[in-house]
Design a protein around this motif. Structure first.
Motif, PDB file in Angstrom:
ATOM      1  N   PRO A 127     -17.712 -67.767  59.200  1.00  0.00           N
ATOM      2  CA  PRO A 127     -17.083 -66.473  59.437  1.00  0.00           C
ATOM      3  C   PRO A 127     -15.570 -66.577  59.607  1.00  0.00           C
ATOM      4  O   PRO A 127     -14.901 -65.585  59.830  1.00  0.00           O
ATOM      5  CB  PRO A 127     -17.734 -66.023  60.751  1.00  0.00           C
ATOM      6  N   LYS A 128     -15.017 -67.780  59.500  1.00  0.00           N
ATOM      7  CA  LYS A 128     -13.582 -67.952  59.693  1.00  0.00           C
ATOM      8  C   LYS A 128     -12.794 -67.236  58.602  1.00  0.00           C
ATOM      9  O   LYS A 128     -13.284 -67.003  57.503  1.00  0.00           O
ATOM     10  CB  LYS A 128     -13.219 -69.441  59.693  1.00  0.00           C
ATOM     11  N   SER A 129     -11.566 -66.928  58.903  1.00  0.00           N
ATOM     12  CA  SER A 129     -10.701 -66.276  57.927  1.00  0.00           C
ATOM     13  C   SER A 129     -10.054 -67.322  57.017  1.00  0.00           C
ATOM     14  O   SER A 129      -9.423 -68.266  57.510  1.00  0.00           O
ATOM     15  CB  SER A 129      -9.605 -65.483  58.635  1.00  0.00           C
ATOM     16  N   ALA A 180      -5.553 -71.275  55.323  1.00  0.00           N
ATOM     17  CA  ALA A 180      -4.433 -71.468  54.404  1.00  0.00           C
ATOM     18  C   ALA A 180      -3.128 -71.653  55.164  1.00  0.00           C
ATOM     19  O   ALA A 180      -2.242 -72.393  54.724  1.00  0.00           O
ATOM     20  CB  ALA A 180      -4.334 -70.282  53.456  1.00  0.00           C
ATOM     21  N   GLU A 181      -3.005 -70.999  56.325  1.00  0.00           N
ATOM     22  CA  GLU A 181      -1.764 -71.071  57.088  1.00  0.00           C
ATOM     23  C   GLU A 181      -1.713 -72.277  58.013  1.00  0.00           C
ATOM     24  O   GLU A 181      -0.684 -72.945  58.133  1.00  0.00           O
ATOM     25  CB  GLU A 181      -1.587 -69.789  57.904  1.00  0.00           C
ATOM     26  N   TYR A 182      -2.843 -72.577  58.685  1.00  0.00           N
ATOM     27  CA  TYR A 182      -2.830 -73.611  59.713  1.00  0.00           C
ATOM     28  C   TYR A 182      -3.551 -74.893  59.300  1.00  0.00           C
ATOM     29  O   TYR A 182      -3.378 -75.928  59.929  1.00  0.00           O
ATOM     30  CB  TYR A 182      -3.465 -73.075  61.003  1.00  0.00           C
ATOM     31  N   GLY A 183      -4.361 -74.819  58.259  1.00  0.00           N
ATOM     32  CA  GLY A 183      -5.068 -76.004  57.801  1.00  0.00           C
ATOM     33  C   GLY A 183      -4.331 -76.686  56.666  1.00  0.00           C
ATOM     34  O   GLY A 183      -3.171 -76.381  56.368  1.00  0.00           O
ATOM     35  N   LYS A 184      -4.997 -77.612  56.016  1.00  0.00           N
ATOM     36  CA  LYS A 184      -4.429 -78.325  54.877  1.00  0.00           C
ATOM     37  C   LYS A 184      -5.071 -77.809  53.600  1.00  0.00           C
ATOM     38  O   LYS A 184      -6.292 -77.807  53.469  1.00  0.00           O
ATOM     39  CB  LYS A 184      -4.683 -79.827  55.005  1.00  0.00           C
ATOM     40  N   GLY A 225     -12.425 -70.821  40.316  1.00  0.00           N
ATOM     41  CA  GLY A 225     -12.997 -72.156  40.367  1.00  0.00           C
ATOM     42  C   GLY A 225     -13.047 -72.749  41.764  1.00  0.00           C
ATOM     43  O   GLY A 225     -13.389 -73.919  41.939  1.00  0.00           O
ATOM     44  N   GLY A 226     -12.725 -71.945  42.763  1.00  0.00           N
ATOM     45  CA  GLY A 226     -12.835 -72.389  44.152  1.00  0.00           C
ATOM     46  C   GLY A 226     -11.561 -72.987  44.714  1.00  0.00           C
ATOM     47  O   GLY A 226     -10.790 -73.634  44.004  1.00  0.00           O
ATOM     48  N   SER A 227     -11.334 -72.741  46.013  1.00  0.00           N
ATOM     49  CA  SER A 227     -10.242 -73.355  46.759  1.00  0.00           C
ATOM     50  C   SER A 227     -10.852 -74.261  47.814  1.00  0.00           C
ATOM     51  O   SER A 227     -11.923 -73.973  48.344  1.00  0.00           O
ATOM     52  CB  SER A 227      -9.376 -72.286  47.445  1.00  0.00           C
ATOM     53  N   LEU A 228     -10.161 -75.353  48.132  1.00  0.00           N
ATOM     54  CA  LEU A 228     -10.673 -76.302  49.117  1.00  0.00           C
ATOM     55  C   LEU A 228      -9.637 -76.506  50.209  1.00  0.00           C
ATOM     56  O   LEU A 228      -8.474 -76.820  49.937  1.00  0.00           O
ATOM     57  CB  LEU A 228     -11.012 -77.634  48.449  1.00  0.00           C
ATOM     58  N   TYR A 229     -10.084 -76.322  51.459  1.00  0.00           N
ATOM     59  CA  TYR A 229      -9.223 -76.504  52.619  1.00  0.00           C
ATOM     60  C   TYR A 229      -9.833 -77.537  53.563  1.00  0.00           C
ATOM     61  O   TYR A 229     -11.051 -77.758  53.564  1.00  0.00           O
ATOM     62  CB  TYR A 229      -9.060 -75.192  53.400  1.00  0.00           C
ATOM     63  N   PHE A 230      -8.981 -78.125  54.388  1.00  0.00           N
ATOM     64  CA  PHE A 230      -9.439 -78.953  55.497  1.00  0.00           C
ATOM     65  C   PHE A 230      -8.869 -78.343  56.770  1.00  0.00           C
ATOM     66  O   PHE A 230      -7.659 -78.166  56.897  1.00  0.00           O
ATOM     67  CB  PHE A 230      -8.956 -80.405  55.357  1.00  0.00           C
ATOM     68  N   PHE A 231      -9.765 -78.013  57.705  1.00  0.00           N
ATOM     69  CA  PHE A 231      -9.341 -77.286  58.904  1.00  0.00           C
ATOM     70  C   PHE A 231     -10.240 -77.656  60.067  1.00  0.00           C
ATOM     71  O   PHE A 231     -11.465 -77.562  59.977  1.00  0.00           O
ATOM     72  CB  PHE A 231      -9.405 -75.774  58.632  1.00  0.00           C
ATOM     73  N   GLU A 232      -9.627 -78.119  61.144  1.00  0.00           N
ATOM     74  CA  GLU A 232     -10.340 -78.449  62.384  1.00  0.00           C
ATOM     75  C   GLU A 232     -11.531 -79.369  62.144  1.00  0.00           C
ATOM     76  O   GLU A 232     -12.634 -79.153  62.662  1.00  0.00           O
ATOM     77  CB  GLU A 232     -10.783 -77.170  63.103  1.00  0.00           C
ATOM     78  N   GLY A 233     -11.323 -80.399  61.328  1.00  0.00           N
ATOM     79  CA  GLY A 233     -12.331 -81.433  61.141  1.00  0.00           C
ATOM     80  C   GLY A 233     -13.388 -81.164  60.093  1.00  0.00           C
ATOM     81  O   GLY A 233     -14.280 -81.992  59.898  1.00  0.00           O
TER      82      GLY A 233
END
Length: 206
Positions: free
Chosen positions: A178-180, A185-189, A140-148
């Motif tokens: 193309p980001k990993s 998951a490690e550095y973002g929220k 069902g999808g994952s949602l991250y916030f990373f670098e704005g």
């Protein structure tokens, strides 16, 4: 991104900073010009890179000199993202011949779905568009916030029809990244690790 027609190929350019730009070419354009991962370094693929660099110099002042790093990411249902970086300073004497430039190329083929969306409103709109298709996905999808930016991620490999539907909807609100996902998951929220689309759609009406 800025759309440019070069050598008969429709490209979208995005200049990141001096000596660094990104170019996106759609799947339809790659198919039309018969450019595939295995042919990128020869024939029509080489001509495509030549046109890309010529247009980058003409429109963005990007000098094709010295050593250029090409990071190429193929998205089977979307197209190709080319990240070009020039190493070091420009040489004192510029040489205009393309074959004098040293090119290093890394090619990756991405089968998961990962899209960057630049605002919460984009995430909400995309989630409502995707909602009725989520019963056919595993997570069902994952949602991250990373670098704005927000990133909507589907780690499973979907069947071709479903993936085409999902990426078509996501393309209306963002662009493939193309980001990993591991870096995010490690550095973002991590906003939602599973069922992100349904959660967002339920919490925000449109």
């Amino acid at each position: 991104m800025f759309p440019v027609l070069t050598g008969g190929v429709y490209m979208r350019f995005e200049q990141m900073k001096q000596g660094h730009l990104r170019v996106f070419i759609t799947k339809q354009e790659l198919s039309l010009h018969d450019v595939r991962p295995e042919t990128l370094a020869v024939g029509k693929g080489q001509a495509l890179l030549r046109n890309l660099l010529e247009e980058a110099e003409s429109n963005f002042g990007f000098q094709a000199a010295g050593t250029l790093e090409f990071f190429v990411t193929f998205f089977p249902n979307d197209g190709m993202l080319v990240d070009v970086r020039r190493e070091g300073d420009l040489p004192e004497e510029m040489n205009e011949e393309f074959d004098q430039v040293e090119i290093r190329m890394t090619v990756d083929i991405v089968h998961h779905v990962l899209y960057a969306l630049h605002s919460l409103e984009d995430v909400i709109q995309a989630s409502h568009g995707l909602l009725r298709h989520m019963s056919h996905t595993e997570t069902g999808g994952s949602l991250y916030f990373f670098e704005g930016s927000y990133y909507l991620y589907f780690q499973e490999r979907m069947n071709e029809t479903l993936e085409r539907t999902v990426t078509t909807i996501l393309s209306e609100y963002g662009e493939p990244s193309p980001k990993s996902p591991l870096v995010m998951a490690e550095y973002g929220k991590t906003i939602q690790s599973e069922h992100a689309v349904a959660t967002i759609a339920e919490q925000f009406n449109i």
